[in-house]
Design a protein around this motif. Structure first.
Motif, mmCIF file in Angstrom:
data_model
loop_
_atom_site.group_PDB
_atom_site.id
_atom_site.type_symbol
_atom_site.label_atom_id
_atom_site.label_comp_id
_atom_site.label_asym_id
_atom_site.label_seq_id
_atom_site.Cartn_x
_atom_site.Cartn_y
_atom_site.Cartn_z
ATOM 1 N N VAL A 88 0.669 -0.569 -4.431
ATOM 2 C CA VAL A 88 1.385 -1.760 -4.900
ATOM 3 C C VAL A 88 2.478 -1.347 -5.873
ATOM 4 C CG1 VAL A 88 1.184 -3.967 -6.093
ATOM 5 C CG2 VAL A 88 -0.685 -3.178 -4.617
ATOM 6 N N ASP A 89 3.726 -1.678 -5.531
ATOM 7 C CA ASP A 89 4.884 -1.403 -6.392
ATOM 8 C C ASP A 89 5.583 -2.733 -6.670
ATOM 9 O OD1 ASP A 89 4.815 1.574 -6.426
ATOM 10 O OD2 ASP A 89 5.154 1.319 -4.270
ATOM 11 N N LEU A 90 5.481 -3.212 -7.910
ATOM 12 C CA LEU A 90 6.037 -4.522 -8.257
ATOM 13 C C LEU A 90 6.682 -4.476 -9.631
ATOM 14 C CD1 LEU A 90 3.021 -6.797 -7.197
ATOM 15 C CD2 LEU A 90 5.122 -6.435 -5.897
ATOM 16 N N ARG A 91 7.527 -5.462 -9.869
ATOM 17 C CA ARG A 91 8.190 -5.596 -11.165
ATOM 18 C C ARG A 91 8.340 -7.078 -11.482
ATOM 19 N NH1 ARG A 91 13.230 -3.128 -13.885
ATOM 20 N NH2 ARG A 91 14.177 -4.927 -14.896
ATOM 21 N N GLN A 104 13.190 3.672 -12.668
ATOM 22 C CA GLN A 104 12.423 3.693 -13.917
ATOM 23 C C GLN A 104 13.268 4.231 -15.069
ATOM 24 O OE1 GLN A 104 8.982 6.000 -12.865
ATOM 25 N NE2 GLN A 104 8.246 4.471 -11.395
ATOM 26 N N SER A 105 14.064 5.251 -14.810
ATOM 27 C CA SER A 105 14.935 5.807 -15.863
ATOM 28 C C SER A 105 15.955 4.764 -16.311
ATOM 29 C CB SER A 105 15.660 7.058 -15.342
ATOM 30 O OG SER A 105 14.729 8.064 -15.001
ATOM 31 N N ILE A 107 6.576 -6.340 -16.781
ATOM 32 C CA ILE A 107 5.491 -5.547 -16.194
ATOM 33 C C ILE A 107 6.050 -4.762 -15.008
ATOM 34 C CG2 ILE A 107 3.271 -5.610 -14.962
ATOM 35 C CD1 ILE A 107 2.497 -8.057 -16.449
ATOM 36 N N VAL A 108 5.587 -3.521 -14.885
ATOM 37 C CA VAL A 108 5.912 -2.701 -13.712
ATOM 38 C C VAL A 108 4.610 -2.107 -13.172
ATOM 39 C CG1 VAL A 108 7.092 -0.653 -12.845
ATOM 40 C CG2 VAL A 108 8.227 -2.128 -14.515
ATOM 41 N N LEU A 109 4.363 -2.298 -11.870
ATOM 42 C CA LEU A 109 3.235 -1.663 -11.192
ATOM 43 C C LEU A 109 3.779 -0.556 -10.308
ATOM 44 C CD1 LEU A 109 1.132 -4.759 -9.996
ATOM 45 C CD2 LEU A 109 1.164 -3.664 -12.219
ATOM 46 N N ASP A 110 3.201 0.649 -10.436
ATOM 47 C CA ASP A 110 3.698 1.805 -9.693
ATOM 48 C C ASP A 110 2.558 2.424 -8.889
ATOM 49 O OD1 ASP A 110 5.142 3.911 -8.739
ATOM 50 O OD2 ASP A 110 5.216 5.015 -10.622
ATOM 51 N N ALA A 121 -6.309 3.138 -9.625
ATOM 52 C CA ALA A 121 -5.369 4.263 -9.573
ATOM 53 C C ALA A 121 -3.961 3.716 -9.749
ATOM 54 C CB ALA A 121 -5.496 5.014 -8.246
ATOM 55 N N GLY A 122 -3.000 4.622 -9.986
ATOM 56 C CA GLY A 122 -1.628 4.197 -10.194
ATOM 57 C C GLY A 122 -1.372 3.797 -11.636
ATOM 58 N N GLN A 123 -0.185 3.290 -11.888
ATOM 59 C CA GLN A 123 0.226 2.949 -13.253
ATOM 60 C C GLN A 123 0.614 1.480 -13.364
ATOM 61 O OE1 GLN A 123 3.431 5.707 -14.163
ATOM 62 N NE2 GLN A 123 2.021 6.977 -15.353
#
Length: 640
Positions: free
Chosen positions: A335-338, A570-571, A316-319, A370-372
């Motif tokens: 929130v930016d998490l992995r 991400q790439s 999971i990735v939160l962007d 909001a966000g991805q």
């Protein structure tokens, strides 16, 4: 101070306590432990005089003031601060009497008013509101919350108020039954410190190993209808109990050998006149020997979490995610998490900061505002929520519950799955309403993990579990091959299971660099800073608003500066995921026996060459990803 004298109590014909005796001197801090159902809460009710014993009883000083944490939360229009102040019944009665006599002109009443005010001074009544506010603050209530009606709070928060009332009343004997069940880790740490300095006697029922190790100095163990008092904390108790069990088993073995030797003599010489007297003597010795029972350990609690297949990172990735329940009122922002397969992460932060909100976002039961959020396509998630127990139908069996989730499984397969969680054939066919708390928990875990999840999200999984079941759960989580996200006030579980910590605070989530001792110090520093600000009278509201606006602009600029680094990460993640997927396909082909019978040697050699190239590319892609991730983390650290 507190004595149990030849006390016997039975319920529905079953003996819970059988002629038990023990003495707890004044000032002792005691943890009352034992498996669920052995009579711990019953013993509290006996101490309070709520239950009558069959034999013996409890001895206490005549003027002993007892406070027991209630099982039901308080309610009504009363505020938390009012409820806590009212818990000191002597102060309340004296204040009421002083008010009633205030306008009296009689000499007798004047003398009584003087006596009342003298007693109010002795019990430090003037500082009571401040003392009550300190206790409520330690349990998580800010000033605004302390002055809201009790009915505006959830049951868990109202139980905190009940706990605050018990502590404030300053009893001679304090009885606390699972006080941390409704607390977050922050409040548990505060309570732990508060009880360390408690000057009087308390008995604490708890299944939280770390809490017992820190807060108590003696352990009172209920085992096989008996009471045994041990000196030391919980770890000391386990060590001494193990030694006693080994000694008892050794004594039982020696006695068995001695009895066999005596019996052999009797059997050989009973019929001989010359040995008859000696044989009779040995028979009397056998009759007088009190049998020593070998120590029998409790059966081991079983937890076996099914292992998932490996998935390439990330799971999971939160962007730049925003989450909440009401539009324009987010609980979490930016929130930016992995999360990867090997992650073991525990969430820190006070209740209400958003830990359960984040758990729901990760589980997919709450949509982001909001966000991805990106999930691996094959990802399976097991989510154990705080209210998980509510999904059980009291009238249906564990087999029935699991059959709803696994409709194609046979009854035997369902029983086998339940057996992996310690639910025997008999328990598998028992209505859920008749299962113990630990058995219900094992059923819930069997349900949550029925599909072998890659990610296990556990939101307060240890509530109402006894010590053995908690230990079994810790072991199962540590052996689990997938990722784990943990929200728990049980410090022992967090320390034993988590490799990393996320701090959920101030409307966002970030990595916490340190262990739980560091976190305890962080909280203490925060409380001291807040107290200093309050002592100085706070700051200018206009200045504070301007500062907040500047902070928001600075945060926005920092996010913009971090954007290229996030894109690079991400790439790299996408490239690594693609290569891992190709490798999995090649692995499957090369593992298939038909490949070697249907494919030409040249084609087989080409496949093996491709496999070697993919492995090298994955290694290079991993280096690229690690480098990009390191740059991002360094930039985030500088921006923090």
């Amino acid at each position: 101070m507190l004595s149990f004298r030849d006390l016997t109590y039975r319920i529905a014909g079953r003996v819970l306590l059988d002629h038990v005796s023990a003495t707890i001197p004044a000032g002792h801090k005691v943890g009352l432990v034992g498996r669920n159902g052995t009579g711990k809460s019953t013993l509290f009710r006996i101490i309070c005089g709520e239950l009558q014993t069959e034999t013996g009883g409890v001895e206490l000083p005549n003027d002993c003031k007892i406070a027991k944490l209630p099982q039901e939360p308080p309610g009504g229009s009363q505020t938390p601060i009012q409820y806590v102040l009212a818990a000191d019944t002597e102060r309340e009665a004296l204040l009421a009497e002083a008010e009633e006599l205030e306008n009296s002109t009689s000499m007798e009443d004047a003398e009584r008013i003087a006596t009342v005010h003298m007693r109010l001074a002795e019990i430090d009544a003037h500082s009571a509101p401040a003392r009550a506010a300190v206790i409520l603050a330690g349990l998580g209530f800010d000033e605004e919350m302390q002055n809201r009606p009790l009915d505006s709070f959830s049951g868990g928060w109202r139980m905190r108020v009940a706990l605050a009332g018990c502590l404030f009343s300053n009893p001679d004997l304090l009885l606390l039954d699972e006080p941390t069940n409704h607390l977050d880790l922050e409040a548990s740490l505060w309570l732990e410190g508060y009880l360390k300095s408690w000057p009087r006697t308390f008995l604490l029922i708890s299944h939280d190993r770390h809490f017992l190790n820190s807060a108590v100095e003696h352990i009172l163990h209920i085992d096989n209808t008996k009471l045994v008092l041990y000196r030391g904390n919980y770890d000391d108790f386990e060590t001494e109990r193990r030694l006693r069990m080994e000694q008892q088993t050794a004594l039982a073995q020696r006695q068995a050998e001695q009895r066999k030797h005596l019996q052999d003599f009797v059997d050989r010489f009973r019929a001989k006149a010359s040995k008859a007297r000696q044989a009779q003597s040995r028979l009397k010795m056998l009759a007088k020997m009190q049998p020593i029972a070998a120590a029998v350990e409790d059966p081991t609690v079983i937890f076996r979490l099914p292992d998932p297949e490996e998935l390439p990172p990330p799971l999971i990735v939160l962007d730049n995610l925003t989450a909440g329940y009401v539009p324009d009122k987010p609980v979490l922002r930016h929130v930016d998490l992995r999360i990867d397969m090997e992650d073991r992460i525990a969430m820190l932060g006070a209740n209400g900061n958003g830990k359960s909100t984040l758990a729901k976002i990760l589980a997919g039961t709450l949509k982001p505002q909001a966000g991805q959020i990106r999930r691996s396509g094959k990802l399976r998630i097991g989510y154990f929520a705080q209210d998980q127990d509510e999904v059980l139908d009291e009238s249906r069996t564990p087999v029935d519950h699991l059959a709803d989730l696994m409709p194609n499984a046979t009854v035997e397969q369902l029983r086998t799955r339940l057996g992996g969680f310690g639910l025997t054939r008999e328990k598998a066919q028992t209505a859920a309403g008749k299962l113990s708390g630990g058995e219900r928990a094992r059923l819930l875990f069997a349900m949550v993990t029925h599909h072998a999840p890659h990610l296990l999200i556990l939101d307060e999984p240890t509530n109402h579990l006894d010590m053995d079941t908690r230990d079994a759960l810790v072991q199962a989580v540590n052996e689990f091959k997938g990722a784990v996200i943990l929200v728990s006030h049980d410090r022992h579980m967090a320390e034993a299971c988590a490799d990393r910590f996320w701090l959920v605070a101030d409307g966002t989530v970030k990595d916490f660099d340190g262990d739980l001792d560091d976190y305890a110090r962080y909280l203490a520093d925060k409380r001291r800073a807040a107290a200093t600000v309050k002592l100085k009278g706070g700051g200018n509201s206009e200045t504070s608003a301007a500062d907040r606006k500047a902070e928001r602009k600075q945060a926005a600029a920092a996010r913009q500066a971090l954007a290229p680094l996030r894109i690079a990460v991400q790439s790299a993640e996408k490239a690594l995921a693609r290569l891992n997927a190709e490798k999995m396909q090649l692995d499957a082909t090369l593992a298939d026996p038909d490949t070697y019978t249907t494919m030409t040697p040249a084609k087989l050699a080409e496949l093996q060459k491709q496999h070697g190239e993919i492995v090298r590319k994955i290694e290079a892609a991993e280096e690229t990803w690690l480098e990009a991730q390191a740059k991002l983390e360094e930039a985030q650290s500088e921006a923090a």
